[in-house]
Scaffold this motif. Structure first.
Motif, PDB file in Angstrom:
ATOM      1  N   VAL A  98     -13.972  11.118  65.792  1.00 43.18           N
ATOM      2  CA  VAL A  98     -12.542  11.396  66.018  1.00 43.18           C
ATOM      3  C   VAL A  98     -11.779  11.526  64.709  1.00 43.18           C
ATOM      4  N   LEU A  99     -12.267  10.927  63.631  1.00 39.22           N
ATOM      5  CA  LEU A  99     -11.598  11.021  62.338  1.00 39.22           C
ATOM      6  C   LEU A  99     -11.935  12.331  61.631  1.00 39.22           C
ATOM      7  N   VAL A 100     -12.946  13.024  62.152  1.00 39.08           N
ATOM      8  CA  VAL A 100     -13.301  14.342  61.638  1.00 39.08           C
ATOM      9  C   VAL A 100     -12.546  15.422  62.415  1.00 39.08           C
ATOM     10  N   ASN A 101     -12.516  15.265  63.722  1.00 33.86           N
ATOM     11  CA  ASN A 101     -11.869  16.266  64.588  1.00 33.86           C
ATOM     12  C   ASN A 101     -10.381  16.011  64.791  1.00 33.86           C
ATOM     13  N   GLY A 102      -9.927  14.860  64.326  1.00 33.79           N
ATOM     14  CA  GLY A 102      -8.511  14.520  64.366  1.00 33.79           C
ATOM     15  C   GLY A 102      -8.097  13.926  63.034  1.00 33.79           C
ATOM     16  N   SER A 103      -6.835  13.501  62.925  1.00 25.05           N
ATOM     17  CA  SER A 103      -6.316  12.938  61.677  1.00 25.05           C
ATOM     18  C   SER A 103      -7.173  11.754  61.222  1.00 25.05           C
ATOM     19  N   PRO A 104      -7.569  11.682  59.953  1.00 25.47           N
ATOM     20  CA  PRO A 104      -7.119  12.482  58.799  1.00 25.47           C
ATOM     21  C   PRO A 104      -7.982  13.712  58.509  1.00 25.47           C
ATOM     22  N   TYR A 105      -8.746  14.171  59.489  1.00 20.26           N
ATOM     23  CA  TYR A 105      -9.548  15.405  59.385  1.00 20.26           C
ATOM     24  C   TYR A 105     -10.519  15.341  58.196  1.00 20.26           C
ATOM     25  N   ILE A 106     -11.375  14.326  58.255  1.00 17.75           N
ATOM     26  CA  ILE A 106     -12.333  14.113  57.169  1.00 17.75           C
ATOM     27  C   ILE A 106     -13.366  15.250  57.123  1.00 17.75           C
ATOM     28  N   ARG A 107     -13.493  15.837  55.950  1.00 21.64           N
ATOM     29  CA  ARG A 107     -14.586  16.784  55.715  1.00 21.64           C
ATOM     30  C   ARG A 107     -15.556  16.221  54.679  1.00 21.64           C
ATOM     31  N   PHE A 108     -14.992  15.733  53.579  1.00 21.99           N
ATOM     32  CA  PHE A 108     -15.813  15.139  52.528  1.00 21.99           C
ATOM     33  C   PHE A 108     -15.580  13.637  52.495  1.00 21.99           C
ATOM     34  N   TYR A 109     -16.662  12.888  52.289  1.00 20.24           N
ATOM     35  CA  TYR A 109     -16.588  11.422  52.165  1.00 20.24           C
ATOM     36  C   TYR A 109     -17.578  10.962  51.103  1.00 20.24           C
ATOM     37  N   ALA A 110     -17.157  10.041  50.252  1.00 19.48           N
ATOM     38  CA  ALA A 110     -18.066   9.368  49.313  1.00 19.48           C
ATOM     39  C   ALA A 110     -17.696   7.892  49.279  1.00 19.48           C
ATOM     40  N   GLY A 111     -18.666   7.033  49.558  1.00 25.28           N
ATOM     41  CA  GLY A 111     -18.411   5.595  49.560  1.00 25.28           C
ATOM     42  C   GLY A 111     -19.477   4.849  48.792  1.00 25.28           C
ATOM     43  N   TYR A 112     -19.059   3.788  48.094  1.00 34.02           N
ATOM     44  CA  TYR A 112     -20.008   2.952  47.342  1.00 34.02           C
ATOM     45  C   TYR A 112     -19.815   1.506  47.790  1.00 34.02           C
ATOM     46  N   PRO A 113     -20.912   0.777  48.041  1.00 35.96           N
ATOM     47  CA  PRO A 113     -20.767  -0.596  48.545  1.00 35.96           C
ATOM     48  C   PRO A 113     -20.098  -1.522  47.535  1.00 35.96           C
ATOM     49  N   VAL A 114     -19.290  -2.434  48.060  1.00 40.72           N
ATOM     50  CA  VAL A 114     -18.715  -3.505  47.244  1.00 40.72           C
ATOM     51  C   VAL A 114     -19.234  -4.832  47.782  1.00 40.72           C
ATOM     52  N   LYS A 115     -19.698  -5.678  46.862  1.00 38.86           N
ATOM     53  CA  LYS A 115     -20.347  -6.931  47.236  1.00 38.86           C
ATOM     54  C   LYS A 115     -19.439  -8.127  47.000  1.00 38.86           C
ATOM     55  N   LEU A 116     -19.659  -9.149  47.801  1.00 38.75           N
ATOM     56  CA  LEU A 116     -19.002 -10.427  47.616  1.00 38.75           C
ATOM     57  C   LEU A 116     -19.733 -11.213  46.537  1.00 38.75           C
ATOM     58  N   PRO A 117     -19.150 -12.291  46.017  1.00 44.32           N
ATOM     59  CA  PRO A 117     -19.807 -13.041  44.940  1.00 44.32           C
ATOM     60  C   PRO A 117     -21.203 -13.559  45.281  1.00 44.32           C
ATOM     61  N   ASP A 118     -21.498 -13.768  46.561  1.00 47.35           N
ATOM     62  CA  ASP A 118     -22.832 -14.250  46.935  1.00 47.35           C
ATOM     63  C   ASP A 118     -23.825 -13.112  47.162  1.00 47.35           C
ATOM     64  N   GLY A 119     -23.395 -11.868  46.939  1.00 52.20           N
ATOM     65  CA  GLY A 119     -24.296 -10.728  47.063  1.00 52.20           C
ATOM     66  C   GLY A 119     -24.220  -9.993  48.386  1.00 52.20           C
ATOM     67  N   GLU A 120     -23.561 -10.574  49.376  1.00 54.20           N
ATOM     68  CA  GLU A 120     -23.412  -9.890  50.657  1.00 54.20           C
ATOM     69  C   GLU A 120     -22.421  -8.725  50.515  1.00 54.20           C
ATOM     70  N   ILE A 121     -22.640  -7.665  51.275  1.00 47.79           N
ATOM     71  CA  ILE A 121     -21.787  -6.483  51.178  1.00 47.79           C
ATOM     72  C   ILE A 121     -20.570  -6.632  52.082  1.00 47.79           C
ATOM     73  N   ALA A 122     -19.389  -6.514  51.480  1.00 46.74           N
ATOM     74  CA  ALA A 122     -18.148  -6.663  52.236  1.00 46.74           C
ATOM     75  C   ALA A 122     -17.739  -5.358  52.901  1.00 46.74           C
ATOM     76  N   GLY A 123     -18.003  -4.251  52.220  1.00 47.22           N
ATOM     77  CA  GLY A 123     -17.571  -2.943  52.711  1.00 47.22           C
ATOM     78  C   GLY A 123     -17.786  -1.911  51.628  1.00 47.22           C
ATOM     79  N   SER A 124     -16.778  -1.078  51.373  1.00 47.32           N
ATOM     80  CA  SER A 124     -16.959  -0.046  50.353  1.00 47.32           C
ATOM     81  C   SER A 124     -15.622   0.346  49.742  1.00 47.32           C
ATOM     82  N   ILE A 125     -15.709   0.959  48.576  1.00 49.15           N
ATOM     83  CA  ILE A 125     -14.600   1.736  48.051  1.00 49.15           C
ATOM     84  C   ILE A 125     -14.972   3.190  48.312  1.00 49.15           C
ATOM     85  N   CYS A 126     -14.075   3.933  48.930  1.00 46.36           N
ATOM     86  CA  CYS A 126     -14.439   5.284  49.348  1.00 46.36           C
ATOM     87  C   CYS A 126     -13.309   6.258  49.083  1.00 46.36           C
ATOM     88  N   ILE A 127     -13.699   7.520  48.975  1.00 49.21           N
ATOM     89  CA  ILE A 127     -12.733   8.607  48.799  1.00 49.21           C
ATOM     90  C   ILE A 127     -12.972   9.642  49.883  1.00 49.21           C
TER      91      ILE A 127
END
Length: 319
Positions: A98-127
């Protein structure tokens, strides 16, 4: 991702206490930089919760979260690596999103994982861009650099919620997570337990053998406490020689089994350590009861009273 690993990751995320917090300039600055650096209209720091992605910082969109099922960033978390989508409409994973076919109409995505201090992945910084584009190895490296800056900020936050001596969570974080657990348990009719644990006769260790030895005793006890605690528990030093353990989804019987295991482990430690003193504790364990535990203070006071009652009885038996 295996379920037990996901549970561990979520516990680490919740323990950081950053979900649903106010926007912060240090993260806003990074998403603005990402937007300018890569010339994209949208940049995000996304944290992946159990059923949603929540944006700690968003540049270019006004929404604060989306369902996890619609999230590109969840692939970053599950694959533990960067995700580059040059044209979402041509990617079978996202062509019906729905984010591709509706707002914000994603065509390109790049994301890199961001880790918590214990090494677990919290999410990402993405464009995100609204038109397809390529992404070079050099650009992936730049996104990685930004991810590491986000992780540095997480470390700064963690220092404010971590006990400096034992490296356990501190009282502030324990109160935040326990209060949130109580709120969710009330809504979903779930059980959980809280244990308040106090070392017996700790002051004489400091008085007779010095504060350095007392600190070592606290560190050793915290290690044993962490090893005895179930994987999904939250262990904290509440202050001095007092500790707290949050046991999500545990019944009073399971919590008492944990306390018994802790006692056995401490007995073995005392034998092996051959110290001139022995470590012992008193514990007050409470199972959440929606009729009497309406707030964090209610359940903590209940556990505290039980702990001191046990402590007094032990003193009477030894006097």
């Amino acid at each position: 991702m295996r379920k037990h690993n996901e549970e561990k990751r979520l516990l680490a995320l919740y323990a950081m206490g950053i979900l649903d917090t106010e926007s912060e300039e240090r993260f806003g600055r990074l998403t603005r930089i990402a937007g300018k650096l890569f010339n994209v209209p949208v940049s995000l720091i996304s944290l992946i919760d159990k059923d949603r992605q929540w944006f700690k910082s968003s540049h270019g969109i006004d929404i604060c979260s989306t369902p996890r099922t619609e999230s590109f960033c969840t692939y970053v978390v599950e694959d533990a690596g960067p995700l580059i989508v040059n044209d979402a409409q041509k990617d079978p994973r996202f062509e019906n999103n729905v984010l591709v076919n509706g707002s914000p109409y994603i065509r390109f995505y790049a994301g890199y994982p961001v880790k918590l201090p214990d090494g677990e992945i919290a999410g990402s910084i993405c464009i995100i861009d609204t038109k397809p584009r390529n992404f070079s190895e050099e650009e992936i490296g730049l996104l990685h650099d930004l991810a590491e800056i986000v992780e540095d900020e997480f470390c700064m936050i963690n220092m404010a919620t971590t006990d400096s001596l034992t490296a356990l969570s501190n009282r502030r974080l324990f109160s935040l997570i326990t209060a949130e657990t109580l709120k969710k348990s009330c809504k979903r009719r779930r059980v959980f337990c809280v244990a308040i644990i106090d070392l017996n006769d700790f002051k004489p260790i400091n008085d007779m053998y010095g504060h350095a030895e007392g600190n070592q005793a606290l560190i050793k006890f915290s290690e044993i406490l962490e090893n005895a605690s179930p994987e999904n528990s939250l262990v904290a030093r509440l202050g001095g020689d007092e500790f707290g353990v949050l046991l999500p989804c545990s019944t009073i019987q399971q919590a008492n089994e944990f306390i018994n295991q802790l006692s056995e482990m401490l007995i073995r430690h005392n034998i092996d350590a051959d110290k001139p003193y022995q470590l012992a504790f008193s514990a007050g364990v409470v199972e959440y009861d929606e009729k009497i535990h309406h707030t964090y203070a209610d359940i903590m006071n209940d556990a505290d009273e039980k702990m001191y009652s046990i402590k007094r009885n032990k003193k009477l038996l030894t006097s």
